[in-house]
Design a protein around this motif. Structure first.
Motif, mmCIF file in Angstrom:
data_model
loop_
_atom_site.group_PDB
_atom_site.id
_atom_site.type_symbol
_atom_site.label_atom_id
_atom_site.label_comp_id
_atom_site.label_asym_id
_atom_site.label_seq_id
_atom_site.Cartn_x
_atom_site.Cartn_y
_atom_site.Cartn_z
ATOM 1 N N ALA A 1 64.881 48.137 23.292
ATOM 2 C CA ALA A 1 63.522 48.630 23.361
ATOM 3 C C ALA A 1 63.343 48.960 24.537
ATOM 4 C CB ALA A 1 62.492 48.059 22.414
ATOM 5 N N GLY A 2 62.654 48.408 25.441
ATOM 6 C CA GLY A 2 62.617 48.401 26.975
ATOM 7 C C GLY A 2 63.451 49.550 27.833
ATOM 8 N N LEU A 3 65.105 48.919 27.356
ATOM 9 C CA LEU A 3 65.907 49.878 28.531
ATOM 10 C C LEU A 3 66.444 50.959 27.844
ATOM 11 C CD1 LEU A 3 68.378 46.988 28.660
ATOM 12 C CD2 LEU A 3 66.557 47.147 30.048
ATOM 13 N N ASN A 4 65.831 51.557 26.816
ATOM 14 C CA ASN A 4 65.894 53.067 26.844
ATOM 15 C C ASN A 4 64.747 53.506 27.700
ATOM 16 O OD1 ASN A 4 68.850 52.813 24.840
ATOM 17 N ND2 ASN A 4 66.941 53.092 23.383
ATOM 18 N N PRO A 5 63.933 53.697 27.346
ATOM 19 C CA PRO A 5 62.805 54.199 27.883
ATOM 20 C C PRO A 5 62.889 54.532 29.409
ATOM 21 C CG PRO A 5 61.417 52.709 26.132
ATOM 22 C CD PRO A 5 62.784 52.317 26.695
ATOM 23 N N GLU A 6 63.473 53.027 30.371
ATOM 24 C CA GLU A 6 63.767 52.790 31.562
ATOM 25 C C GLU A 6 64.741 53.850 31.904
ATOM 26 O OE1 GLU A 6 65.295 49.299 34.122
ATOM 27 O OE2 GLU A 6 66.065 49.247 32.039
ATOM 28 N N ARG A 7 65.523 54.420 31.019
ATOM 29 C CA ARG A 7 66.253 55.064 31.091
ATOM 30 C C ARG A 7 65.972 56.512 31.507
ATOM 31 N NH1 ARG A 7 68.923 50.694 30.886
ATOM 32 N NH2 ARG A 7 70.988 50.768 30.771
ATOM 33 N N VAL A 8 65.038 57.076 29.874
ATOM 34 C CA VAL A 8 64.590 58.275 30.307
ATOM 35 C C VAL A 8 63.413 58.741 31.368
ATOM 36 C CG1 VAL A 8 62.616 59.292 29.198
ATOM 37 C CG2 VAL A 8 64.437 58.445 27.603
ATOM 38 N N MET A 9 62.900 56.962 31.444
ATOM 39 C CA MET A 9 61.802 57.836 33.360
ATOM 40 C C MET A 9 62.969 57.382 34.398
ATOM 41 S SD MET A 9 58.828 57.370 32.002
ATOM 42 C CE MET A 9 58.037 56.983 33.764
ATOM 43 N N THR A 10 63.661 56.328 34.805
ATOM 44 C CA THR A 10 64.254 56.691 35.163
ATOM 45 C C THR A 10 65.112 58.592 35.762
ATOM 46 O OG1 THR A 10 65.303 54.617 35.289
ATOM 47 C CG2 THR A 10 67.006 56.069 36.916
ATOM 48 N N ALA A 11 65.399 59.367 34.499
ATOM 49 C CA ALA A 11 65.486 60.724 34.636
ATOM 50 C C ALA A 11 64.394 61.760 35.337
ATOM 51 C CB ALA A 11 66.040 61.168 33.379
ATOM 52 N N ALA A 12 63.151 61.557 34.286
ATOM 53 C CA ALA A 12 61.872 61.414 34.740
ATOM 54 C C ALA A 12 61.920 61.496 36.775
ATOM 55 C CB ALA A 12 60.901 61.454 34.501
ATOM 56 N N PHE A 13 62.519 59.870 36.771
ATOM 57 C CA PHE A 13 62.179 60.110 38.091
ATOM 58 C C PHE A 13 63.569 61.115 39.362
ATOM 59 C CE2 PHE A 13 63.849 57.352 42.544
ATOM 60 C CZ PHE A 13 62.541 56.779 42.684
ATOM 61 N N ALA A 14 64.489 61.275 38.774
ATOM 62 C CA ALA A 14 65.070 61.931 39.909
ATOM 63 C C ALA A 14 64.971 63.107 39.045
ATOM 64 C CB ALA A 14 66.205 62.041 38.638
ATOM 65 N N ILE A 15 64.821 63.395 38.332
ATOM 66 C CA ILE A 15 64.326 65.766 37.860
ATOM 67 C C ILE A 15 63.485 65.772 39.209
ATOM 68 C CG2 ILE A 15 63.625 67.078 36.435
ATOM 69 C CD1 ILE A 15 64.996 65.117 34.137
ATOM 70 N N GLY A 16 62.037 64.513 39.183
ATOM 71 C CA GLY A 16 61.817 64.988 39.761
ATOM 72 C C GLY A 16 61.583 64.949 41.474
ATOM 73 N N MET A 17 62.265 64.477 41.994
ATOM 74 C CA MET A 17 62.511 64.494 43.290
ATOM 75 C C MET A 17 63.580 65.324 43.844
ATOM 76 S SD MET A 17 64.904 61.424 45.149
ATOM 77 C CE MET A 17 64.638 60.031 44.492
ATOM 78 N N GLY A 18 64.339 66.133 42.621
ATOM 79 C CA GLY A 18 65.496 66.951 42.535
ATOM 80 C C GLY A 18 64.122 68.398 42.861
ATOM 81 N N ARG A 19 63.462 68.616 42.369
ATOM 82 C CA ARG A 19 62.678 69.630 41.575
ATOM 83 C C ARG A 19 61.968 69.270 43.150
ATOM 84 N NH1 ARG A 19 58.805 69.421 37.760
ATOM 85 N NH2 ARG A 19 57.750 71.513 38.949
ATOM 86 N N TYR A 20 61.146 67.756 43.533
ATOM 87 C CA TYR A 20 60.422 68.455 45.391
ATOM 88 C C TYR A 20 61.762 68.792 46.574
ATOM 89 C CZ TYR A 20 58.468 66.608 49.199
ATOM 90 O OH TYR A 20 58.408 66.563 50.822
ATOM 91 N N ALA A 21 62.858 68.319 46.176
ATOM 92 C CA ALA A 21 63.586 68.996 47.077
ATOM 93 C C ALA A 21 64.083 70.359 47.399
ATOM 94 C CB ALA A 21 65.365 68.076 47.499
ATOM 95 N N LEU A 22 64.305 70.455 46.160
ATOM 96 C CA LEU A 22 64.263 71.560 45.659
ATOM 97 C C LEU A 22 63.723 72.771 46.621
ATOM 98 C CD1 LEU A 22 66.616 73.843 44.748
ATOM 99 C CD2 LEU A 22 65.825 73.648 42.467
ATOM 100 N N SER A 23 62.550 72.857 45.933
ATOM 101 C CA SER A 23 60.997 73.528 46.626
ATOM 102 C C SER A 23 60.974 73.582 47.899
ATOM 103 C CB SER A 23 59.742 72.971 45.601
ATOM 104 O OG SER A 23 59.556 72.078 46.554
ATOM 105 N N ARG A 24 61.214 72.469 48.999
ATOM 106 C CA ARG A 24 61.283 72.987 50.222
ATOM 107 C C ARG A 24 62.050 74.144 50.760
ATOM 108 N NH1 ARG A 24 57.822 69.190 52.505
ATOM 109 N NH2 ARG A 24 58.343 70.716 54.534
ATOM 110 N N ALA A 25 63.686 73.509 50.317
ATOM 111 C CA ALA A 25 65.252 74.466 50.516
ATOM 112 C C ALA A 25 64.282 75.892 50.077
ATOM 113 C CB ALA A 25 65.910 73.774 49.869
ATOM 114 N N VAL A 26 63.555 76.109 49.003
ATOM 115 C CA VAL A 26 63.371 77.892 48.835
ATOM 116 C C VAL A 26 62.442 77.955 49.025
ATOM 117 C CG1 VAL A 26 62.545 78.754 46.584
ATOM 118 C CG2 VAL A 26 64.333 77.036 46.392
#
Length: 377
Positions: free
Chosen positions: A228-253
């Protein structure tokens, strides 16, 4: 809400958090941002309203972390404190535990770390050796943990241990709340190459005496509570990664639009533009799977959420690494300078591939659970 669309409330939340992130930016002070996000109700958006939370779910909390990450100021402890620990306590804690912890986790005045990984167990949670044994009405907890985030700032750590089943003699997982100042509870900072505001620690538990009410939930339902705790952990890790990727991409664009060579912005060249477009597509696809996982979890479908959360974490980790790599490459030498703030993400982006579970273990999960292939271990 369907997992593929966002409500007007979600769009408004995304916009408001993005504005907060923009005010703080890449050079953010973690304590100031944490405090401000808490006052605005963002940290506890997934926790029950009865205990000071927003009454939402992991869908809302993942929006908060993604948008902060996209602004360059992710709060990693959101993965641990409200998402894992807050979820476990709100679902399985006693009324006393809920009253003691949830209001503080919701308003940011208290934080909780999460301890599962061990030096010798790796990704095999069945080999966890941290054990709890009864001593009268108390518990005695002994063992070691490693790569535990934020222990130095957390008021307590939710520790995954194992107890012996009196009927079978087998060890079963259980979760315990261990206060930071408990006798026999020690921690040592791990020297990481990773640049992060949150530090990593190795923990030692030497017969830490805990009262009976330190146990979270039913002693016989530990595995259910753990996931019950590990599934939210995985979803939030995905959010962490997507946010980081978006930040990098925005700087590159931004750079590709403005950097001019041979009388044209470099973004006009397909060799530059197409990889950035592909990175954007990959991030959007990962977000769709993350939204599906959050939707399933918030709907109470733990089994389906487990599959989707693992897939979301895998997809987001891969998309993040590719987006960061391509962004750095787009800037060339500037991508390695401190001025542009992308070089440190080369290391940071790997976190989503490695933690909280490696991409190889996710492929194992999908092989076995989804495709029905035999195990090799």
């Amino acid at each position: 809400m369907s997992p593929a669309t966002e409500t007007e409330e979600h769009k408004a939340l995304r916009s408001a958090v993005a504005a907060l992130g923009k005010r703080h930016g890449r050079d953010y002070d973690i304590d100031t941002l944490w405090s401000e996000a808490a006052k605005l109700g963002y940290l506890g958006v997934n926790l029950p309203e009865a205990y000071g939370g927003g009454g939402g779910g992991i869908a809302e909390l993942s929006i908060v972390l993604e948008e902060l990450g996209a602004a360059g100021c992710p709060l990693l402890m959101m993965v641990v404190s409200p998402a894992i620990c807050g979820t476990v306590i709100s679902r399985f804690g006693t009324e006393a535990q809920k009253q003691e912890w949830l209001p503080g986790l919701a308003d940011g005045t208290r934080t909780m770390a999460f301890g599962i990984t061990e030096p010798d167990a790796g990704s095999n949670s069945h080999r966890i050796t941290t054990t709890a044994r009864r001593d009268g009405a108390d518990w005695l907890l002994s063992g070691r943990k490693v790569f535990i985030s934020g222990v130095d700032i957390a008021d307590a750590t939710l520790i995954v241990g194992r107890t012996e089943d009196a009927r079978t003699g087998r060890l079963k997982p259980c979760l315990f709340i261990v206060p930071r100042d408990a006798d026999g509870f020690g921690w040592r900072r791990i020297d990481m190459e990773l640049h992060s505001a949150e530090k990593q620690f190795e923990l030692t538990l030497d017969d830490v005496r805990l009262p009976a009410d330190a146990l979270v939930g039913d002693e016989d339902a530990g595995l259910l509570q753990l996931f019950a705790g590990l599934n939210p952990e995985r979803v939030m890790t995905a959010a962490f990664a997507i946010g980081m990727g978006r930040y990098a991409l925005s700087r590159a664009v931004e750079y590709a639009r403005e950097r001019t060579v041979w009388k044209q912005p470099i973004g006009a060249h397909q060799a530059v533009a197409h990889p950035l477009a592909q990175a954007h597509i990959d991030l959007e696809l990962a977000r769709l799977m993350m939204q599906k996982a959050a939707y399933l979890y918030d709907s109470g479908d733990d089994v389906a959420a487990g599959e989707a959360a693992n897939m979301a974490k895998y997809a987001a980790g891969e998309a993040c690494v590719r987006a960061v790599d391509q962004s750095v490459h787009t800037l060339g030498g500037n991508g390695l300078t401190r001025e542009f703030g992308l070089a440190s993400l080369i290391t940071a982006s790997r976190v989503a591939r490695i933690a909280p579970v490696s991409r190889e273990m996710i492929l194992n999960y999908v092989s076995h659970q989804t495709l029905g292939l035999p195990k090799s271990y």
